[in-house]
Design a protein around this motif. Sequence first.
Motif, short mmCIF file in Angstrom:
data_model
loop_
_atom_site.label_atom_id
_atom_site.label_comp_id
_atom_site.label_asym_id
_atom_site.label_seq_id
_atom_site.Cartn_x
_atom_site.Cartn_y
_atom_site.Cartn_z
N CYS A 21 80.80 -52.96 40.77
CA CYS A 21 79.43 -52.88 40.29
C CYS A 21 79.42 -52.95 38.78
CB CYS A 21 78.77 -51.59 40.78
SG CYS A 21 79.66 -50.10 40.28
N PHE A 22 78.24 -53.05 38.21
CA PHE A 22 78.14 -53.08 36.76
C PHE A 22 76.90 -52.32 36.32
CE2 PHE A 22 75.83 -56.84 38.18
CZ PHE A 22 74.69 -56.83 37.40
N GLU A 23 76.83 -52.05 35.04
CA GLU A 23 75.71 -51.29 34.47
C GLU A 23 75.04 -52.07 33.34
OE1 GLU A 23 77.47 -46.75 35.04
OE2 GLU A 23 77.64 -47.76 33.10
N ILE A 24 73.73 -51.96 33.30
CA ILE A 24 72.94 -52.47 32.19
C ILE A 24 72.35 -51.25 31.49
CG2 ILE A 24 70.94 -53.85 31.51
CD1 ILE A 24 71.38 -55.44 34.14
N VAL A 25 72.68 -51.07 30.22
CA VAL A 25 72.25 -49.87 29.50
C VAL A 25 71.32 -50.25 28.35
CG1 VAL A 25 73.00 -47.81 28.27
CG2 VAL A 25 74.48 -48.81 30.03
N GLU A 26 70.16 -49.63 28.33
CA GLU A 26 69.19 -49.79 27.24
C GLU A 26 69.13 -48.47 26.49
OE1 GLU A 26 64.54 -51.05 27.16
OE2 GLU A 26 65.09 -49.29 28.33
N LEU A 40 71.62 -52.87 23.63
CA LEU A 40 71.66 -53.33 25.00
C LEU A 40 73.11 -53.61 25.37
CD1 LEU A 40 68.67 -55.83 24.80
CD2 LEU A 40 68.62 -53.50 25.71
N THR A 41 73.56 -53.05 26.48
CA THR A 41 74.96 -53.15 26.86
C THR A 41 75.12 -53.59 28.31
OG1 THR A 41 75.58 -51.38 25.32
CG2 THR A 41 77.15 -51.90 27.08
N LEU A 42 76.06 -54.49 28.54
CA LEU A 42 76.46 -54.89 29.89
C LEU A 42 77.88 -54.36 30.09
CD1 LEU A 42 76.28 -56.49 32.56
CD2 LEU A 42 77.11 -58.48 31.31
N VAL A 168 74.57 -59.24 43.64
CA VAL A 168 74.79 -58.92 42.22
C VAL A 168 73.86 -57.80 41.79
CG1 VAL A 168 74.57 -59.81 39.88
CG2 VAL A 168 75.58 -61.24 41.66
N PHE A 169 72.58 -57.91 42.15
CA PHE A 169 71.59 -56.94 41.70
C PHE A 169 71.59 -55.68 42.56
CE2 PHE A 169 70.27 -61.20 40.52
CZ PHE A 169 70.04 -61.04 39.17
N ARG A 170 72.03 -55.79 43.79
CA ARG A 170 72.07 -54.63 44.67
C ARG A 170 73.13 -53.62 44.25
NH1 ARG A 170 71.43 -58.43 49.95
NH2 ARG A 170 69.14 -58.51 49.98
N THR A 171 74.15 -54.09 43.57
CA THR A 171 75.22 -53.18 43.14
C THR A 171 75.10 -52.79 41.67
OG1 THR A 171 76.64 -55.09 42.68
CG2 THR A 171 76.84 -54.08 44.86
N ALA A 172 74.07 -53.28 41.01
CA ALA A 172 73.91 -53.01 39.57
C ALA A 172 73.09 -51.74 39.32
CB ALA A 172 73.24 -54.19 38.89
N ALA A 200 66.58 -36.19 23.79
CA ALA A 200 66.85 -37.45 24.48
C ALA A 200 66.44 -37.37 25.94
CB ALA A 200 68.34 -37.81 24.38
N ILE A 201 66.06 -38.52 26.47
CA ILE A 201 65.67 -38.66 27.88
C ILE A 201 66.51 -39.77 28.49
CG2 ILE A 201 63.86 -39.58 29.39
CD1 ILE A 201 63.10 -36.87 28.73
N MET A 202 67.05 -39.53 29.69
CA MET A 202 67.83 -40.57 30.36
C MET A 202 67.32 -40.77 31.79
SD MET A 202 71.94 -40.94 31.14
CE MET A 202 71.92 -40.02 32.69
N GLN A 203 67.32 -42.03 32.20
CA GLN A 203 66.95 -42.36 33.58
C GLN A 203 67.92 -43.41 34.10
OE1 GLN A 203 62.98 -43.88 34.11
NE2 GLN A 203 63.02 -43.61 36.33
N ARG A 204 68.45 -43.17 35.29
CA ARG A 204 69.40 -44.10 35.91
C ARG A 204 68.89 -44.47 37.29
NH1 ARG A 204 75.40 -44.44 35.53
NH2 ARG A 204 76.10 -45.70 37.28
N LEU A 205 68.91 -45.77 37.61
CA LEU A 205 68.46 -46.20 38.92
C LEU A 205 69.03 -47.57 39.27
CD1 LEU A 205 66.07 -48.41 38.08
CD2 LEU A 205 64.80 -46.32 37.65
N PRO A 206 69.03 -47.95 40.54
CA PRO A 206 69.54 -49.27 40.93
C PRO A 206 68.62 -50.38 40.44
CG PRO A 206 69.48 -47.74 42.80
CD PRO A 206 68.68 -47.12 41.71
N VAL A 207 69.19 -51.46 39.94
CA VAL A 207 68.39 -52.60 39.50
C VAL A 207 67.56 -53.13 40.67
CG1 VAL A 207 68.53 -55.00 38.71
CG2 VAL A 207 69.95 -53.26 37.63
N SER A 208 68.10 -53.05 41.87
CA SER A 208 67.38 -53.54 43.05
C SER A 208 66.06 -52.81 43.26
CB SER A 208 68.25 -53.39 44.31
OG SER A 208 68.64 -52.03 44.50
#
Length: 225
Positions: A21-26, A40-42, A168-172, A200-208
Amino acid sequence: MFKNVRFIIPLFIISVLLSSCFEIVEDVTVKKDGSGSMKLTLNLSQSKTKIGAIMLMDSINGYKVPSRNEIEDQLEQAAARLKTIRGISNVNHTVDFTNFIASINFSFKNVADVNNLVKELLAEADVKTKIPVSYRYDREEARFSKEYTYSPDVKEQFNSLKERDKEVFRTASYISILRFENTISSFSNQGAKMSKNQQAIMQRLPVSDLVSGKANISNQIQLSR
C-alpha cells in the motif's frame, strides 16, 4: 502538473501488484497572519525492496516503468510550474529512491493562494470540476476552514478503470495534517484527532472512501486568540 502526476501511476500499479500500500500525505502549516506552507508527499516505503527490483524492468502489465531520471525530470517540471503561480514561493522537491518517498513543498502568503493554485492547475489540465478542497482563514476571528466538495464525476471515472487499477486506490491512505501557531479551541470533524500540544489536527482515511463519497475531510477549526 496534473499530467505529470499521471506519469507516476506505474509506481502505484507496482505497489498494488506486490500486495502493498502507499500513503498520500498533505501537511499544511498556517501562521497567525494567514501565511504558511504546504508539503505533499507520496510514500511507497512499505514495499521499497520489491519496488526497487521492479524498477529495473522496462514495463509491467502494460505499464512503462519510469526511470529515476524521468521521475526526477517530472518533479522538476512540476516544481517549476508552481514557482510561476502568484503568492507561491520557496518551492522545493525531494525524491528518495532508497525508501521511495517523493515530496514537493512550498510557502504561501495566504491560504487563498492555495485555492488559486488548484484553480490554475485544473484549468491547465482542462478539468471542468469544482475545486475538491479549498481553504479559508479569518484572521480577526482566528478561524480556519477546510472545505471538501465531493464530485460524483470522481466515482464515475474510478468505475471506468480496469479492476487491477482500482486496487491502487483501495489500498491507499490519505493523511491530512493541519498545524497552527495558536492552540486549537474546537474543531468540527469528529474523524480527526488533535495533538497533545493542541496545535495540530490529523485525519487518516482510505482514499477509496474519498472516491466513493463515504468520507468527509471538511473541518471548521476555531483557534485561540
